[in-house]
Design an enzyme around this catalytic site. Structure first.
Site, PDB file in Angstrom:
ATOM      1  CG  ASN A  48      -2.263   7.176   2.661  1.00 41.35           C
ATOM      2  OD1 ASN A  48      -2.586   6.768   1.609  1.00 41.35           O
ATOM      3  ND2 ASN A  48      -0.923   7.980   2.740  1.00 41.35           N
ATOM      4  CG  HIS A 134       7.322   6.528  -1.472  1.00 40.79           C
ATOM      5  ND1 HIS A 134       8.303   7.470  -0.741  1.00 40.79           N
ATOM      6  CD2 HIS A 134       5.912   7.037  -1.275  1.00 40.79           C
ATOM      7  CE1 HIS A 134       7.429   8.383  -0.285  1.00 40.79           C
ATOM      8  NE2 HIS A 134       6.433   8.042  -0.451  1.00 40.79           N
ATOM      9  CD  GLU A 191       6.172   1.576  -3.268  1.00 41.47           C
ATOM     10  OE1 GLU A 191       5.125   1.460  -3.561  1.00 41.47           O
ATOM     11  OE2 GLU A 191       6.755   2.522  -3.428  1.00 41.47           O
ATOM     12  CB  SER A 195       2.109   4.487  -2.877  1.00 43.50           C
ATOM     13  OG  SER A 195       2.979   4.987  -3.888  1.00 43.50           O
ATOM     14  CG  ASP A 220       8.153   1.050   1.005  1.00 45.55           C
ATOM     15  OD1 ASP A 220       7.071   0.700   1.970  1.00 45.55           O
ATOM     16  OD2 ASP A 220       8.141   2.192   0.645  1.00 45.55           O
ATOM     17  CG  HIS A 223       0.495   2.118   0.520  1.00 42.65           C
ATOM     18  ND1 HIS A 223      -0.531   3.107   0.761  1.00 42.65           N
ATOM     19  CD2 HIS A 223       1.474   2.801   0.086  1.00 42.65           C
ATOM     20  CE1 HIS A 223      -0.007   4.426   0.656  1.00 42.65           C
ATOM     21  NE2 HIS A 223       1.539   4.043  -0.008  1.00 42.65           N
ATOM     22  CE  LYS A 254       1.836   6.362   3.407  1.00 42.64           C
ATOM     23  NZ  LYS A 254       2.952   6.306   2.603  1.00 42.64           N
TER      24      LYS A 254
HETATM   25  C1  LIG Z   1       4.186   6.861   2.557  1.00 42.45           C
HETATM   26  C2  LIG Z   1       5.076   5.937   2.131  1.00 42.45           C
HETATM   27  C3  LIG Z   1       6.692   6.052   2.719  1.00 42.45           C
HETATM   28  C4  LIG Z   1       7.064   7.098   3.536  1.00 42.45           C
HETATM   29  O1  LIG Z   1       6.568   6.746   4.763  1.00 42.45           O
HETATM   30  P1  LIG Z   1       6.373   8.014   5.963  1.00 42.45           P
HETATM   31  O2  LIG Z   1       6.425   7.552   7.019  1.00 42.45           O
HETATM   32  O3  LIG Z   1       5.311   8.841   5.497  1.00 42.45           O
HETATM   33  O4  LIG Z   1       7.479   8.969   5.461  1.00 42.45           O
HETATM   34  C5  LIG Z   1       7.474   5.171   2.006  1.00 42.45           C
HETATM   35  N1  LIG Z   1       7.070   4.372   1.159  1.00 42.45           N
HETATM   36  C6  LIG Z   1       5.823   4.211   0.368  1.00 42.45           C
HETATM   37  C7  LIG Z   1       5.419   3.343  -0.411  1.00 42.45           C
HETATM   38  C8  LIG Z   1       4.839   5.179   1.101  1.00 42.45           C
HETATM   39  O5  LIG Z   1       3.632   5.324   0.342  1.00 42.45           O
END
Ligand SMILES: *Cc1c(COP(=O)(O)O)cnc(C)c1O
Length: 413
Positions: A48, A134, A191, A195, A220, A223, A254
């Site tokens: 990522n 997620h 989101e 993801s 969220d 990505h 990411k």
């Molecule tokens: C990776 C991810 C998270 C968590 O983030 P981390 O910093 O890895 O704990 C939360 N939401 C989504 C959509 C993700 O892909």
């Protein structure tokens, strides 16, 4: 062996039989397009780290400097004596990136979701989440105690039906059949870029809808941060709706290239989270080196170099699409809004064993694309999750083409 080990061994055997057992692979190199995994070279299409910042000299230098100036650890939580200058500088940079009044950093995205959702809603409230959000949002929603409803993926009609359902109930005082003004709230969480499917949420319509019902939106952008908008702020920036999304959440692990979580929004939101987000309050502050590296990542994203990296990324993503079309693969998302441009390409293979076999065949040719299986995606919807980076070269993409063509042919069905 004691009883616990017997029970666990039996459970692991079952996972193995179902093709669902997972194991760690040791990586002996920094995060990059070319890795050494379990002592073999691997061309990486799984990360990522979309912009190739995780091993960028600017992040390494910023982290090393903070390590020298502020040490390795932080000694306590942010509210005791752990709130170091690098955290404050990172938060100012994040607010600037997100176009919000303020921002708060957490140890990771997972704890940002737990802290924010738990602080904002409780038993009297409602929370509506997209079916494909997620796991951290699912866990946070359950833990919050709010009434939880799941709407079909990117389906605004279904969301509206559920908003109506919540709205009716919140107007009824407990135990009475008479509508009354109420203090119960509705939080929608989704989101911007999903993801596992790489498709995008219909943000503008979503914002209109939640405003009509007086609901709050938490987005969220794990990505999307770094990838969309002229300054890389994410989809909210790209759509010009930063000030209409109440809670912008993200990870710094990411495209930002470091680690940590972030919530951005109004000053009141951030001040409230400092007082009420349990994962923020009851946890040692993140190490200063990580905060400084993340800040360097955020600055890079906003620079000309960031824009150049984004344009290389999208050009590579376009070539991957061409490759997948050539192989006859439906790489679209499951929602209404197939992503024309996201760095995530699911190659749907169905059975867990088939996904594993194709991934293994690719691995044999030195290409690393992980098989994603239950519980990350539903049973029987196993896939390869192919991600592209700004750092992939034309030769890397050709190598993927050859390997994937051969592996899919070998495991055709
Ligand atoms: C990776 C991810 C998270 C968590 O983030 P981390 O910093 O890895 O704990 C939360 N939401 C989504 C959509 C993700 O892909």
């Amino acid at each position: 062996m004691n009883r616990l080990d017997d029970v666990l061994r039996a459970r692991l055997d079952r996972l193995h039989a179902e093709g669902l057992e997972r194991r760690l692979r040791r990586v002996d190199s920094p995060q990059a397009v070319r890795l050494r995994i379990d002592d073999r070279p691997a061309l990486n299409f799984s990360s990522n780290d979309y912009l190739g910042l995780a091993n960028h000299p600017a992040l390494i230098e910023a982290g090393a400097r903070a390590l020298r100036d502020f040490g390795g650890g932080t000694g306590a939580s942010r509210l005791i004596c752990g709130s170091l200058r690098p955290h404050h500088e990172l938060e100012a940079a994040l607010a600037d990136l997100k176009g919000t009044e303020a921002a708060l950093c957490f140890s990771c995205g997972y704890t940002a979701a737990l802290g924010a959702i738990g602080a904002l809603v409780g038993r009297a409230d409602f929370i509506l989440i997209d079916r494909l959000v997620h796991a951290c949002v699912v866990d946070a929603a359950r833990l919050s105690g709010a009434t939880l409803r799941v709407f079909a993926h990117n389906d605004l009609e279904d969301l509206e039906a559920k908003l109506k359902w919540c709205d009716q109930r919140r107007k009824l005082a407990p135990g009475s059949a008479v509508a009354s003004p109420t203090s119960a709230h509705i939080l929608i969480v989704t989101e911007s870029v999903f993801s596992m499917d790489g498709d995008l949420a219909p943000l503008l319509d979503l914002v209109e809808l939640k405003d009509r019902y007086g609901a709050w939106l938490m987005l969220d952008e794990a990505h999307a941060t770094g990838l969309y908008g002229t300054r890389g702020g994410g989809c909210a920036e790209a759509e010009g709706i930063s000030n209409r999304v109440e809670v912008q959440m993200s990870t710094l692990g990411k495209a930002v290239g470091a680690a940590g979580g972030c919530v951005a929004g109004s000053r009141s939101l951030i001040d409230f989270l400092v007082n009420r987000a349990r994962s923020f309050i009851f946890s040692t502050a993140p190490p200063p080196a990580i905060a400084a590296a993340a800040e360097a990542g955020v600055r890079l994203i906003q620079s000309t170099e960031g824009a150049e990296r984004r344009s290389r990324l999208w050009s590579n993503a376009g070539q991957i699409d061409a490759l997948l079309s050539k192989l006859g693969h439906d790489f679209g998302g499951t929602g209404v809004n197939h992503a024309p441009r996201s760095p995530i390409r699911p190659v749907r293979l169905g059975r867990e064993s088939r996904a594993l076999a194709v991934a293994e065949a690719l691995r044999g040719q030195g290409v690393f694309v992980p098989a994603i299986r239950y519980p990350t995606v539903a049973r029987g919807q196993a896939r390869l999750r192919l991600t592209v980076s700004a750092e992939h070269t034309a030769a890397d993409l050709r190598e993927l083409d050859c390997a994937l063509t051969a592996a899919l042919k070998e495991h055709d069905e």
